[in-house]
Design an enzyme around this catalytic site. Structure first.
Site, short mmCIF file in Angstrom:
data_model
loop_
_atom_site.label_atom_id
_atom_site.label_comp_id
_atom_site.label_asym_id
_atom_site.label_seq_id
_atom_site.Cartn_x
_atom_site.Cartn_y
_atom_site.Cartn_z
N ARG A 121 0.35 -0.66 0.45
CA ARG A 121 -0.14 0.16 0.15
C ARG A 121 0.55 1.62 0.02
NH1 ARG A 121 -3.79 0.49 4.17
NH2 ARG A 121 -3.06 1.52 5.62
N ASP A 167 -8.52 0.10 4.97
CA ASP A 167 -9.26 1.78 4.58
C ASP A 167 -10.84 2.22 4.76
OD1 ASP A 167 -6.94 2.82 5.32
OD2 ASP A 167 -5.98 2.50 3.19
N ARG A 188 -3.72 -6.11 16.81
CA ARG A 188 -2.82 -4.99 17.16
C ARG A 188 -3.42 -4.81 17.97
NH1 ARG A 188 1.63 -6.76 18.66
NH2 ARG A 188 3.12 -4.72 18.58
N ARG A 208 7.99 5.74 -4.81
CA ARG A 208 8.30 7.25 -6.77
C ARG A 208 9.88 7.34 -6.92
NH1 ARG A 208 4.76 9.57 -3.98
NH2 ARG A 208 2.60 9.07 -4.19
N GLU A 217 1.90 7.67 19.30
CA GLU A 217 0.70 6.83 19.21
C GLU A 217 2.27 5.06 19.40
OE1 GLU A 217 -1.25 6.53 15.04
OE2 GLU A 217 -0.38 4.03 14.74
N ARG A 236 4.82 6.77 16.12
CA ARG A 236 4.16 8.13 14.99
C ARG A 236 3.91 9.29 15.96
NH1 ARG A 236 0.71 6.05 10.32
NH2 ARG A 236 -0.83 4.71 12.20
N TYR A 258 -7.73 -5.51 6.37
CA TYR A 258 -7.19 -4.28 6.84
C TYR A 258 -7.26 -3.69 6.17
CZ TYR A 258 -2.45 -1.45 7.80
OH TYR A 258 -1.75 -0.59 7.68
P1 FAD Z 1 -15.36 0.17 13.34
O1 FAD Z 1 -14.85 1.61 13.08
O2 FAD Z 1 -14.30 -0.59 14.20
O3 FAD Z 1 -16.91 -0.26 13.72
C1 FAD Z 1 -17.03 -1.09 14.62
C2 FAD Z 1 -18.14 -0.53 16.07
O4 FAD Z 1 -18.73 -2.20 16.11
C3 FAD Z 1 -17.33 0.05 17.48
O5 FAD Z 1 -17.66 1.24 17.05
C4 FAD Z 1 -16.94 -0.99 18.36
O6 FAD Z 1 -17.19 -0.09 19.31
C5 FAD Z 1 -19.06 -1.61 17.88
N1 FAD Z 1 -18.74 -2.74 18.72
C6 FAD Z 1 -17.96 -3.51 18.54
N2 FAD Z 1 -18.73 -4.66 19.11
C7 FAD Z 1 -19.80 -4.98 19.87
C8 FAD Z 1 -20.21 -4.98 20.83
N3 FAD Z 1 -20.11 -6.13 21.42
N4 FAD Z 1 -21.23 -4.10 21.85
C9 FAD Z 1 -21.65 -3.15 20.49
N5 FAD Z 1 -21.08 -2.90 19.82
C10 FAD Z 1 -19.81 -2.80 19.36
N6 FAD Z 1 -8.45 4.20 7.22
C11 FAD Z 1 -8.82 4.98 6.26
O7 FAD Z 1 -8.97 5.00 5.15
N7 FAD Z 1 -7.90 6.26 6.64
C12 FAD Z 1 -6.51 6.06 7.19
O8 FAD Z 1 -5.72 6.86 7.68
C13 FAD Z 1 -6.90 5.40 8.42
N8 FAD Z 1 -5.96 5.37 9.78
C14 FAD Z 1 -6.16 4.18 10.33
C15 FAD Z 1 -5.58 4.60 11.93
C16 FAD Z 1 -6.60 3.70 13.03
C17 FAD Z 1 -5.19 3.84 14.14
C18 FAD Z 1 -6.52 2.54 12.20
C19 FAD Z 1 -7.47 1.43 13.74
C20 FAD Z 1 -7.01 2.59 11.33
C21 FAD Z 1 -7.38 3.34 10.49
N9 FAD Z 1 -7.33 3.06 8.84
C22 FAD Z 1 -7.73 4.22 8.17
C23 FAD Z 1 -9.17 2.46 8.98
C24 FAD Z 1 -10.24 2.88 9.73
O9 FAD Z 1 -10.11 3.32 10.94
C25 FAD Z 1 -11.49 2.02 9.71
O10 FAD Z 1 -11.06 1.51 7.63
C26 FAD Z 1 -13.02 1.97 9.52
O11 FAD Z 1 -13.21 2.76 10.66
C27 FAD Z 1 -13.21 0.69 9.58
O12 FAD Z 1 -14.70 1.05 9.75
P2 FAD Z 1 -16.15 -0.41 10.48
O13 FAD Z 1 -16.66 0.06 10.73
O14 FAD Z 1 -15.34 -1.47 9.77
O15 FAD Z 1 -15.20 -1.30 11.89
N1 UDP Z 2 6.12 1.30 7.51
C1 UDP Z 2 7.18 1.19 7.73
N2 UDP Z 2 7.77 2.54 7.62
C2 UDP Z 2 6.91 4.03 7.58
C3 UDP Z 2 5.64 3.36 7.06
C4 UDP Z 2 4.74 1.98 7.29
O1 UDP Z 2 7.92 0.61 7.88
O2 UDP Z 2 7.75 4.78 8.16
C5 UDP Z 2 4.90 -0.18 6.93
C6 UDP Z 2 4.76 -0.69 8.23
O3 UDP Z 2 5.04 -2.35 7.86
C7 UDP Z 2 3.12 -0.35 8.57
C8 UDP Z 2 3.17 -0.21 6.65
O4 UDP Z 2 3.80 -0.28 6.37
O5 UDP Z 2 2.44 -1.64 8.90
C9 UDP Z 2 1.95 0.44 6.40
O6 UDP Z 2 2.16 2.16 6.71
P1 UDP Z 2 0.78 2.87 6.94
O7 UDP Z 2 1.24 4.24 7.22
O8 UDP Z 2 -0.24 2.95 5.07
O9 UDP Z 2 -0.05 1.97 8.02
P2 UDP Z 2 -1.77 2.76 8.77
O10 UDP Z 2 -1.31 4.10 8.78
O11 UDP Z 2 -2.65 1.63 8.10
O12 UDP Z 2 -1.20 2.25 10.29
#
Ligand code: FAD
Ligand code: UDP
Length: 400
Positions: free
Chosen positions: A177, A378, A262, A181, A325, A293, A376
């Site tokens: 992902r 987005d 994780r 470049r 984080e 980060r 995994y």
């Molecule tokens: P979730 O958002 O996890 O929603 C599931 C919901 O179910 C939660 O609110 C939870 O409380 C609820 N739930 C679970 N079990 C129960 C239960 N037993 N009873 C009642 N409620 C319950 N995506 C991007 O596009 N760009 C980004 O920059 C990006 N950054 C991210 C950074 C981090 C640290 C993380 C963890 C994810 C990131 N993502 C990003 C991914 C993004 O968060 C997810 O793809 C998206 O929000 C998932 O939506 P979802 O509805 O599948 O799950």
């Molecule tokens: N990664 C890395 N170094 C960096 C940034 C990303 O090794 O500086 C690797 C790492 O394995 C990470 C993956 O690339 O889990 C995806 O990174 P991204 O920033 O897209 O992940 P997210 O925002 O979902 O944590």
């Protein structure tokens, strides 16, 4: 209310709300969405810090980006987007480099002035050990993309902090992902569309819910409600179609074993300075920094800078909100954030998928989303998956 709903959705995240919106507005269903948290939006939720009014993404920085036209058209029904373009830097050996790895990173790292074709030749030589093989794990993938020295500097230690699983055991898709470049373009994403919701994430998701007020169906939200603590909700199994978007292994009481996740510690701090790091996200590539980060949230909304109604974003406000984080191994009770993609976990998930198929037939329960599909994803992948699943379940009569 519970008995009267036509569809129960567990989880008010993106997957749950998309199915709720479609079922209410297209099929006229009365949908009940519950969440154990005290807010909507799942992991994409953001809140405005009360001291500074800076918008903080509660579960780690969330940047919206997509090349999927259907998803882009869909999300634009509920929010406008800013023209924010994400940039990330990384600190290695006390020096700051641009990411994703680009010609600027390569020339700075090698103290050189390579042209694009010279840089390509160099990386090819440095990736010679994996030449001609199809990468089967993250290490081979990383070396084949950027060669060994850059892999060891920018990927190896960051990945070991993030996943605590040897790079040889992780799926190559995890770093596929990240673009590489041979130009000086350091935009983190390479998608057709990118931006942040103009009025914040919560408003976006609330607009999805409110859209049902106009139509035949309805969406009711019940927060602070854990599905597993409510015998009343669980008694709807087999009676009312149910979508579960929590962790699939938890639903089945870990009968096949725990799927590894994780988790993260997100440590928020208000720092008494105008600008802490000069960019939205600084990665830390080395092991001496225990965090992976640092996010500085005022940099996500440059359009708010200098506006009277956004004093927290001004250049001399004297305060800024940062979040460090830290990645950690998930244990029961922690938030499951990242599925760990290895051959073993894929095999274990396949067992849960079988149970899920039976649960649909026997109890009218379906699963979806990042936790329900152990993927995994987005945000745009979650919208796409929900929109596709909605069509599929509409056709097979699940919502009837
Ligand atoms: P979730 O958002 O996890 O929603 C599931 C919901 O179910 C939660 O609110 C939870 O409380 C609820 N739930 C679970 N079990 C129960 C239960 N037993 N009873 C009642 N409620 C319950 N995506 C991007 O596009 N760009 C980004 O920059 C990006 N950054 C991210 C950074 C981090 C640290 C993380 C963890 C994810 C990131 N993502 C990003 C991914 C993004 O968060 C997810 O793809 C998206 O929000 C998932 O939506 P979802 O509805 O599948 O799950
Ligand atoms: N990664 C890395 N170094 C960096 C940034 C990303 O090794 O500086 C690797 C790492 O394995 C990470 C993956 O690339 O889990 C995806 O990174 P991204 O920033 O897209 O992940 P997210 O925002 O979902 O944590």
């Amino acid at each position: 209310m519970e008995n009267k709903c036509d569809l129960l959705i567990v989880g008010a995240g993106i997957f749950g709300l998309t199915i709720a919106e479609r079922a209410a507005n297209e099929l006229g269903k009365n949908v009940l969405v519950i969440d154990k948290r005290n807010h909507i939006g799942g992991n994409a939720y953001s809140e405005f810090d009360k001291d500074t009014n800076i918008e903080v993404h509660k579960y780690g920085a969330h940047l919206f980006h997509t090349s999927n036209q259907t998803v882009w058209d869909y999300v634009n029904k509920f929010t406008k987007f800013t023209d924010y373009v994400h940039k990330v830097y990384t600190t290695h050996n006390n020096e700051v480099f641009p990411l994703p790895i680009n010609l600027g990173t390569i020339n700075q790292f090698f103290h050189a002035a390579y042209t694009p074709s010279e840089a390509r030749d160099l990386i090819k030589q440095q990736a010679a050990e994996v030449a001609g093989i199809e990468p089967t794990n993250l290490k081979e993938q990383g070396i084949s993309l950027i060669g060994k020295p850059l892999f060891e500097a920018f990927i190896m230690n960051y990945t070991s902090k993030q996943w605590q699983t040897p790079a040889e055991e992780l799926d190559p898709s995890i770093i596929k992902r990240l673009p590489v470049r041979y130009t000086y373009n350091n935009n983190y994403f390479a998608n057709t569309y990118e931006g942040l919701p103009l009025d914040g994430y919560e408003k976006w998701f609330q607009n999805m819910i409110d859209s049902a007020k106009e139509g035949k169906g309805s969406i009711s939200i019940k927060l602070d409600t854990d599905y597993f603590d409510s015998p009343e909700l669980q008694s709807l199994k087999g009676v009312v179609p149910t979508l579960f978007t929590g962790a699939i292994d938890r639903y089945f009481d870990y009968s096949e074993g725990e799927l590894p996740w994780r988790s993260l510690d997100l440590v928020r701090e208000i720092v008494d300075t105008d600008d802490f790091q000069g960019c939205p996200v600084m990665n830390y590539a080395d092991l001496d920094a225990k965090w992976t980060r640092i996010h500085e949230f005022k940099h996500f909304h440059p359009e708010r800078w200098g506006k009277d109604e956004w004093p927290g974003y001004s250049e001399n406000f004297g305060k800024t909100v940062i979040v460090r984080e830290y990645s950690k191994t998930w244990k029961q009770g922690d938030e499951p954030y990242y599925p760990v993609n290895t051959p073993e976990t894929r095999e274990l998930f396949a067992k849960y998928k079988k149970l899920a198929e039976a649960e649909k037939n026997e109890n009218k329960v379906i699963f979806g989303g990042r936790l329900g599909e152990y993927a995994y994803y987005d945000m745009d992948n979650v919208f796409a998956s929900a929109l596709n699943k909605f069509e599929e379940y509409k056709t097979d009569g699940f919502f009837a």
